[in-house]
Every structure is written in C-alpha cells, then in structure tokens.
Write a protein that holds these residues in place. Sequence first.
Motif, short mmCIF file in Angstrom:
data_model
loop_
_atom_site.label_atom_id
_atom_site.label_comp_id
_atom_site.label_asym_id
_atom_site.label_seq_id
_atom_site.Cartn_x
_atom_site.Cartn_y
_atom_site.Cartn_z
N GLU A 121 0.82 -1.22 0.00
CA GLU A 121 0.00 0.00 0.00
C GLU A 121 0.85 1.27 0.00
N LEU A 122 1.95 1.25 0.68
CA LEU A 122 2.79 2.45 0.75
C LEU A 122 3.79 2.57 -0.39
N LEU A 123 4.30 1.46 -0.89
CA LEU A 123 5.34 1.53 -1.91
C LEU A 123 4.82 1.39 -3.33
N ARG A 124 3.77 0.63 -3.54
CA ARG A 124 3.21 0.43 -4.87
C ARG A 124 1.71 0.13 -4.79
N PRO A 125 0.91 1.15 -4.43
CA PRO A 125 -0.53 0.94 -4.26
C PRO A 125 -1.21 0.53 -5.56
N GLU A 126 -2.12 -0.42 -5.45
CA GLU A 126 -2.88 -0.92 -6.60
C GLU A 126 -4.35 -0.98 -6.24
N ARG A 127 -5.20 -0.90 -7.25
CA ARG A 127 -6.64 -0.99 -7.06
C ARG A 127 -7.26 -1.75 -8.23
N MET A 128 -8.37 -2.43 -7.94
CA MET A 128 -9.20 -2.98 -8.99
C MET A 128 -9.99 -1.82 -9.57
N LEU A 129 -10.29 -1.88 -10.86
CA LEU A 129 -11.07 -0.84 -11.51
C LEU A 129 -12.34 -1.47 -12.06
N THR A 130 -13.47 -0.91 -11.68
CA THR A 130 -14.75 -1.33 -12.25
C THR A 130 -15.38 -0.12 -12.90
N SER A 131 -16.00 -0.33 -14.04
CA SER A 131 -16.60 0.79 -14.77
C SER A 131 -17.61 0.24 -15.78
N THR A 132 -17.96 1.07 -16.74
CA THR A 132 -18.85 0.66 -17.83
C THR A 132 -18.30 1.22 -19.14
N VAL A 133 -18.68 0.57 -20.23
CA VAL A 133 -18.37 1.07 -21.57
C VAL A 133 -19.67 1.11 -22.37
N THR A 134 -19.67 1.92 -23.40
CA THR A 134 -20.86 2.09 -24.24
C THR A 134 -21.04 0.89 -25.17
N VAL A 135 -22.29 0.46 -25.30
CA VAL A 135 -22.63 -0.60 -26.25
C VAL A 135 -23.23 0.08 -27.48
N GLU A 136 -22.61 -0.15 -28.65
CA GLU A 136 -23.11 0.45 -29.88
C GLU A 136 -24.51 -0.06 -30.20
N ASP A 137 -25.33 0.80 -30.80
CA ASP A 137 -26.68 0.48 -31.23
C ASP A 137 -27.62 0.11 -30.09
N ARG A 138 -27.27 0.47 -28.86
CA ARG A 138 -28.15 0.17 -27.73
C ARG A 138 -28.14 1.35 -26.75
N ARG A 139 -29.15 1.42 -25.95
CA ARG A 139 -29.23 2.47 -24.92
C ARG A 139 -28.85 1.88 -23.57
N ARG A 140 -27.70 1.29 -23.53
CA ARG A 140 -27.24 0.72 -22.27
C ARG A 140 -25.73 0.69 -22.24
N MET A 141 -25.22 0.37 -21.08
CA MET A 141 -23.78 0.28 -20.88
C MET A 141 -23.45 -1.17 -20.50
N LEU A 142 -22.20 -1.55 -20.73
CA LEU A 142 -21.71 -2.87 -20.38
C LEU A 142 -20.78 -2.74 -19.18
N ALA A 143 -21.03 -3.50 -18.13
CA ALA A 143 -20.16 -3.49 -16.95
C ALA A 143 -18.84 -4.18 -17.27
N VAL A 144 -17.74 -3.54 -16.89
CA VAL A 144 -16.40 -4.09 -17.12
C VAL A 144 -15.56 -3.93 -15.85
N ARG A 145 -14.46 -4.68 -15.80
CA ARG A 145 -13.53 -4.58 -14.67
C ARG A 145 -12.16 -5.01 -15.14
N THR A 146 -11.15 -4.66 -14.36
CA THR A 146 -9.81 -5.13 -14.67
C THR A 146 -9.69 -6.57 -14.17
N ARG A 147 -8.90 -7.35 -14.87
CA ARG A 147 -8.71 -8.76 -14.50
C ARG A 147 -8.00 -8.88 -13.15
N SER A 148 -7.12 -7.91 -12.87
CA SER A 148 -6.44 -7.84 -11.58
C SER A 148 -6.20 -6.36 -11.27
N ALA A 149 -5.61 -6.08 -10.14
CA ALA A 149 -5.38 -4.70 -9.73
C ALA A 149 -4.36 -4.02 -10.64
#
Length: 118
Positions: free
Chosen positions: A44-72
């Motif tokens: 945590e002090l020398l090389r802090p890492e985090r998982m990232l969760t977010s969304t990306v746009t889906v073409e031709d739709r009115r919704r988002m796709l949930a995504v995440r990093t495979r690791s921190a």
Amino acid sequence: METKNLTCVVCPRGCALTVTVEDGKILSVTGNTCKRGAAYAEAELLRPERMLTSTVTVEDRRRMLAVRTRSAIPKDKIFDAMRVLYGTRVSAPVQIGDVIVADVCGTSVDVIASESLA
C-alpha cells in the motif's frame, strides 16, 4: 523518519497498522496480527494498486456494459484507464470474461466484461 497509520483490509479483522518509513523504505510495521498485514502495508505504501470497475458504451443500444480489470492496476493509472474506457465502444454479442481492452495503459492487465450481452 515518518510514521503512517493504516487499517489493514486483507481480512475482516481490520488491524490498525503503524508503519515507520524512511527514505522510501519501510523500517517497521506494528499492530498486525499476521504476516499478511506487513505485506499489505508494504504494498500500500510503496506500490498501491486498485481494482477498476466501470462501464463502456454498447453500440446500437441504450445501455452500458459493466467491465472490470482482471487484476489490480497501479493506483496512479486509474484516471488514464478511465479515459480509455470512456472512449471505448463495444458491439454485441459479448460474453462474460471477454477482453474489452487488452493491456490497459501499459499495465499488462486486461479490462474484461463483467456480464454477458446477447
């Protein structure tokens, strides 16, 4: 010499850690009840890492796709990765675990789909 206080999040115990740091090196870790606490403090002090969760746009739709990093990923790359995801568009079909962005921001970590989309 500097003293930092952390709460270990490795297990539910939540040990209150006191870490002594000098010149970017950890001199001591106290308050941990297991060796995982010391490893957590160092990471945590020398090389802090985090998982990232977010969304990306889906073409031709009115919704988002949930995504995440495979690791921190390094904490200082989070905002760069979010900028990449903001501009990312995907097309259906997508299966859970599909790679959406490979090697995001040179971290060697892929962003993957957290859900399937038909």
